[in-house]
Design a protein around this motif. Structure first.
Motif, PDB file in Angstrom:
ATOM      1  N   ASP A 125       0.817  -1.210   0.000  1.00 60.37           N
ATOM      2  CA  ASP A 125       0.000   0.000   0.000  1.00 60.37           C
ATOM      3  C   ASP A 125       0.850   1.258   0.000  1.00 60.37           C
ATOM      4  OD1 ASP A 125       0.816  -0.577   2.627  1.00 60.37           O
ATOM      5  OD2 ASP A 125      -0.953   0.347   3.515  1.00 60.37           O
ATOM      6  N   ILE A 126       1.797   1.363   0.922  1.00 57.41           N
ATOM      7  CA  ILE A 126       2.624   2.566   1.061  1.00 57.41           C
ATOM      8  C   ILE A 126       4.059   2.152   1.310  1.00 57.41           C
ATOM      9  CG2 ILE A 126       3.115   4.591   2.504  1.00 57.41           C
ATOM     10  CD1 ILE A 126       0.203   4.837   3.114  1.00 57.41           C
ATOM     11  N   ILE A 127       4.987   2.907   0.761  1.00 59.72           N
ATOM     12  CA  ILE A 127       6.387   2.737   1.129  1.00 59.72           C
ATOM     13  C   ILE A 127       6.908   4.077   1.619  1.00 59.72           C
ATOM     14  CG2 ILE A 127       7.328   3.097  -1.196  1.00 59.72           C
ATOM     15  CD1 ILE A 127       9.419   0.882  -0.403  1.00 59.72           C
ATOM     16  N   ALA A 128       7.528   4.036   2.798  1.00 59.99           N
ATOM     17  CA  ALA A 128       8.145   5.220   3.397  1.00 59.99           C
ATOM     18  C   ALA A 128       9.644   4.942   3.485  1.00 59.99           C
ATOM     19  CB  ALA A 128       7.527   5.513   4.763  1.00 59.99           C
ATOM     20  N   ASN A 129      10.080   4.418   4.616  1.00 56.64           N
ATOM     21  CA  ASN A 129      11.503   4.086   4.781  1.00 56.64           C
ATOM     22  C   ASN A 129      11.868   2.749   4.149  1.00 56.64           C
ATOM     23  OD1 ASN A 129      12.161   6.452   6.120  1.00 56.64           O
ATOM     24  ND2 ASN A 129      11.526   5.624   8.089  1.00 56.64           N
ATOM     25  N   GLY A 130      10.892   1.889   3.933  1.00 58.79           N
ATOM     26  CA  GLY A 130      11.122   0.636   3.228  1.00 58.79           C
ATOM     27  C   GLY A 130      11.619  -0.515   4.075  1.00 58.79           C
ATOM     28  N   ASP A 131      11.545  -0.389   5.405  1.00 57.73           N
ATOM     29  CA  ASP A 131      12.055  -1.461   6.263  1.00 57.73           C
ATOM     30  C   ASP A 131      11.297  -2.769   6.066  1.00 57.73           C
ATOM     31  OD1 ASP A 131      14.100   0.064   7.578  1.00 57.73           O
ATOM     32  OD2 ASP A 131      12.504   1.072   8.697  1.00 57.73           O
ATOM     33  N   ALA A 132       9.966  -2.723   6.057  1.00 57.33           N
ATOM     34  CA  ALA A 132       9.174  -3.942   5.858  1.00 57.33           C
ATOM     35  C   ALA A 132       9.434  -4.515   4.462  1.00 57.33           C
ATOM     36  CB  ALA A 132       7.688  -3.664   6.055  1.00 57.33           C
ATOM     37  N   ALA A 133       9.530  -3.643   3.478  1.00 54.87           N
ATOM     38  CA  ALA A 133       9.796  -4.110   2.106  1.00 54.87           C
ATOM     39  C   ALA A 133      11.144  -4.818   2.028  1.00 54.87           C
ATOM     40  CB  ALA A 133       9.745  -2.942   1.133  1.00 54.87           C
ATOM     41  N   ARG A 134      12.174  -4.221   2.616  1.00 52.07           N
ATOM     42  CA  ARG A 134      13.489  -4.868   2.587  1.00 52.07           C
ATOM     43  C   ARG A 134      13.462  -6.198   3.340  1.00 52.07           C
ATOM     44  NH1 ARG A 134      14.940   0.457   2.848  1.00 52.07           N
ATOM     45  NH2 ARG A 134      15.158   0.453   5.111  1.00 52.07           N
ATOM     46  N   GLY A 135      12.697  -6.278   4.436  1.00 53.13           N
ATOM     47  CA  GLY A 135      12.578  -7.537   5.165  1.00 53.13           C
ATOM     48  C   GLY A 135      11.945  -8.621   4.317  1.00 53.13           C
ATOM     49  N   LEU A 136      10.870  -8.277   3.602  1.00 52.30           N
ATOM     50  CA  LEU A 136      10.225  -9.271   2.750  1.00 52.30           C
ATOM     51  C   LEU A 136      11.118  -9.638   1.565  1.00 52.30           C
ATOM     52  CD1 LEU A 136       7.818 -11.105   2.398  1.00 52.30           C
ATOM     53  CD2 LEU A 136       6.642  -9.259   1.198  1.00 52.30           C
ATOM     54  N   VAL A 137      11.864  -8.687   1.038  1.00 51.74           N
ATOM     55  CA  VAL A 137      12.813  -8.984  -0.040  1.00 51.74           C
ATOM     56  C   VAL A 137      13.861  -9.990   0.446  1.00 51.74           C
ATOM     57  CG1 VAL A 137      14.669  -7.999  -1.459  1.00 51.74           C
ATOM     58  CG2 VAL A 137      12.445  -6.855  -1.341  1.00 51.74           C
ATOM     59  N   ARG A 138      14.347  -9.830   1.673  1.00 51.96           N
ATOM     60  CA  ARG A 138      15.327 -10.790   2.222  1.00 51.96           C
ATOM     61  C   ARG A 138      14.714 -12.193   2.328  1.00 51.96           C
ATOM     62  NH1 ARG A 138      16.676  -6.189   5.315  1.00 51.96           N
ATOM     63  NH2 ARG A 138      15.415  -6.887   7.092  1.00 51.96           N
ATOM     64  N   ILE A 139      13.451 -12.275   2.728  1.00 50.90           N
ATOM     65  CA  ILE A 139      12.772 -13.581   2.789  1.00 50.90           C
ATOM     66  C   ILE A 139      12.689 -14.188   1.391  1.00 50.90           C
ATOM     67  CG2 ILE A 139      10.490 -14.654   3.122  1.00 50.90           C
ATOM     68  CD1 ILE A 139      10.187 -12.874   5.637  1.00 50.90           C
ATOM     69  N   ILE A 140      12.298 -13.389   0.424  1.00 48.36           N
ATOM     70  CA  ILE A 140      12.196 -13.875  -0.960  1.00 48.36           C
ATOM     71  C   ILE A 140      13.549 -14.373  -1.444  1.00 48.36           C
ATOM     72  CG2 ILE A 140      11.780 -13.153  -3.353  1.00 48.36           C
ATOM     73  CD1 ILE A 140       9.605 -11.207  -2.108  1.00 48.36           C
ATOM     74  N   GLU A 141      14.606 -13.616  -1.179  1.00 49.51           N
ATOM     75  CA  GLU A 141      15.949 -14.023  -1.596  1.00 49.51           C
ATOM     76  C   GLU A 141      16.354 -15.344  -0.956  1.00 49.51           C
ATOM     77  OE1 GLU A 141      18.182 -10.533  -0.500  1.00 49.51           O
ATOM     78  OE2 GLU A 141      17.798  -9.550  -2.438  1.00 49.51           O
ATOM     79  N   ARG A 142      16.089 -15.490   0.335  1.00 48.65           N
ATOM     80  CA  ARG A 142      16.445 -16.736   1.027  1.00 48.65           C
ATOM     81  C   ARG A 142      15.671 -17.926   0.486  1.00 48.65           C
ATOM     82  NH1 ARG A 142      15.797 -14.168   5.986  1.00 48.65           N
ATOM     83  NH2 ARG A 142      14.549 -15.870   6.785  1.00 48.65           N
ATOM     84  N   SER A 143      14.456 -17.701   0.005  1.00 44.35           N
ATOM     85  CA  SER A 143      13.638 -18.801  -0.519  1.00 44.35           C
ATOM     86  C   SER A 143      14.120 -19.280  -1.882  1.00 44.35           C
ATOM     87  CB  SER A 143      12.177 -18.356  -0.634  1.00 44.35           C
ATOM     88  OG  SER A 143      11.975 -17.545  -1.781  1.00 44.35           O
ATOM     89  N   GLY A 144      14.902 -18.453  -2.562  1.00 43.76           N
ATOM     90  CA  GLY A 144      15.351 -18.793  -3.912  1.00 43.76           C
ATOM     91  C   GLY A 144      14.377 -18.367  -4.990  1.00 43.76           C
ATOM     92  N   ALA A 145      13.213 -17.819  -4.594  1.00 44.38           N
ATOM     93  CA  ALA A 145      12.239 -17.327  -5.577  1.00 44.38           C
ATOM     94  C   ALA A 145      12.788 -16.076  -6.259  1.00 44.38           C
ATOM     95  CB  ALA A 145      10.906 -17.024  -4.888  1.00 44.38           C
ATOM     96  N   HIS A 146      12.217 -15.754  -7.398  1.00 46.16           N
ATOM     97  CA  HIS A 146      12.638 -14.561  -8.150  1.00 46.16           C
ATOM     98  C   HIS A 146      11.630 -13.440  -7.920  1.00 46.16           C
ATOM     99  CE1 HIS A 146      14.321 -12.121 -11.340  1.00 46.16           C
ATOM    100  NE2 HIS A 146      13.098 -11.960 -11.811  1.00 46.16           N
ATOM    101  N   LEU A 147      12.113 -12.284  -7.509  1.00 48.18           N
ATOM    102  CA  LEU A 147      11.274 -11.103  -7.340  1.00 48.18           C
ATOM    103  C   LEU A 147      11.267 -10.327  -8.648  1.00 48.18           C
ATOM    104  CD1 LEU A 147       9.638  -9.126  -5.548  1.00 48.18           C
ATOM    105  CD2 LEU A 147      11.827  -8.071  -4.918  1.00 48.18           C
ATOM    106  N   VAL A 148      10.102 -10.236  -9.303  1.00 44.94           N
ATOM    107  CA  VAL A 148      10.025  -9.504 -10.570  1.00 44.94           C
ATOM    108  C   VAL A 148       9.914  -8.004 -10.338  1.00 44.94           C
ATOM    109  CG1 VAL A 148       9.026 -11.471 -11.787  1.00 44.94           C
ATOM    110  CG2 VAL A 148       7.512  -9.694 -10.895  1.00 44.94           C
ATOM    111  N   GLY A 149       9.422  -7.601  -9.158  1.00 48.14           N
ATOM    112  CA  GLY A 149       9.329  -6.181  -8.854  1.00 48.14           C
ATOM    113  C   GLY A 149       8.394  -5.915  -7.698  1.00 48.14           C
ATOM    114  N   LEU A 150       8.344  -4.638  -7.341  1.00 49.14           N
ATOM    115  CA  LEU A 150       7.484  -4.154  -6.272  1.00 49.14           C
ATOM    116  C   LEU A 150       6.542  -3.119  -6.853  1.00 49.14           C
ATOM    117  CD1 LEU A 150       6.578  -3.477  -3.330  1.00 49.14           C
ATOM    118  CD2 LEU A 150       8.592  -2.003  -3.177  1.00 49.14           C
ATOM    119  N   GLY A 151       5.255  -3.333  -6.647  1.00 52.52           N
ATOM    120  CA  GLY A 151       4.255  -2.337  -7.005  1.00 52.52           C
ATOM    121  C   GLY A 151       3.722  -1.727  -5.729  1.00 52.52           C
ATOM    122  N   VAL A 152       3.785  -0.419  -5.620  1.00 55.41           N
ATOM    123  CA  VAL A 152       3.333   0.251  -4.408  1.00 55.41           C
ATOM    124  C   VAL A 152       2.293   1.301  -4.785  1.00 55.41           C
ATOM    125  CG1 VAL A 152       5.274   1.875  -4.394  1.00 55.41           C
ATOM    126  CG2 VAL A 152       4.085   1.384  -2.283  1.00 55.41           C
ATOM    127  N   ALA A 153       1.187   1.301  -4.066  1.00 53.29           N
ATOM    128  CA  ALA A 153       0.128   2.264  -4.369  1.00 53.29           C
ATOM    129  C   ALA A 153       0.621   3.692  -4.152  1.00 53.29           C
ATOM    130  CB  ALA A 153      -1.110   1.977  -3.531  1.00 53.29           C
TER     131      ALA A 153
END
Length: 190
Positions: A125-153
């Motif tokens: 919904d919103i990105i400010a400092n991006g801490d939660a986003a970076r945390g979820l990106v780290r989870i995605i990276e550890r899983s081996g999945a590919h992140l195609v991008g981030l869409g933020v309202a």
């Protein structure tokens, strides 16, 4: 997305030069028609990326993520912030601070729901400092999945979240970018 910008101007409350409250349209009450329009726009922007799942963080990201997943005809997965009695004990976890909540929480995603074959579209919904986003990106990276991008309202571009993710090579698509909340006025980036 002009419709979203107009609704923000009409219904947002500016709490300070850092905080805008979007409870009437995004964070507490959901406008289904506007939410579906946002989902269609994200689906359009990421249509060629082979998305297999949409992922978000509970709870405010869920409505827009659901609309996007529906348009892309893929499952929606969300990172939980609280461990439940029936939570999968085998999960990825990241501790992240929340800018608006002023607390630190754990993001958790069951390992059984992510695979290296997944091509994930992260919607929020919103990105400010991006801490939660970076945390979820780290989870995605550890899983081996590919992140195609981030869409933020809504991106508060005067804060570092979106910029730092872009600097790390992540594609960030924002429907509305707020460049300032100074003097009680919302200013959008072009």
């Amino acid at each position: 997305m002009e419709l979203l910008k107009q609704r923000i101007l009409q219904e947002a409350s500016i709490m300070s030069s850092d905080v805008v409250m979007l409870d009437a349209i995004l964070n507490h009450q959901v406008d289904p028609a506007l939410t579906m329009e946002m989902g269609r726009e994200f689906a359009r922007r990421f249509a060629e990326d082979g998305v297999t799942k949409v992922i978000t963080v509970e709870s405010s990201g869920i409505p827009v993520s659901f609309a996007t997943a529906l348009e892309l005809n893929v499952p929606l997965l969300f990172a939980r912030r609280k461990k439940t009695l029936i939570a999968d004990p085998d999960h990825y976890s990241e501790r992240v601070p929340s800018f608006t909540k002023g607390i630190v929480t754990d993001l958790m995603v069951s390992k059984s729901l992510l695979s290296p074959d997944d091509r994930l579209l992260f919607i929020d919904d919103i990105i400010a400092n991006g801490d939660a986003a970076r945390g979820l990106v780290r989870i995605i990276e550890r899983s081996g999945a590919h992140l195609v991008g981030l869409g933020v309202a809504v991106e508060k571009s005067f804060q570092a979240g979106g910029r730092t993710l872009r600097e790390n090579g992540i594609r960030v698509e924002s429907l509305a970018r707020i460049s300032s909340l100074d003097n009680g006025r919302i200013t959008f980036e072009d």
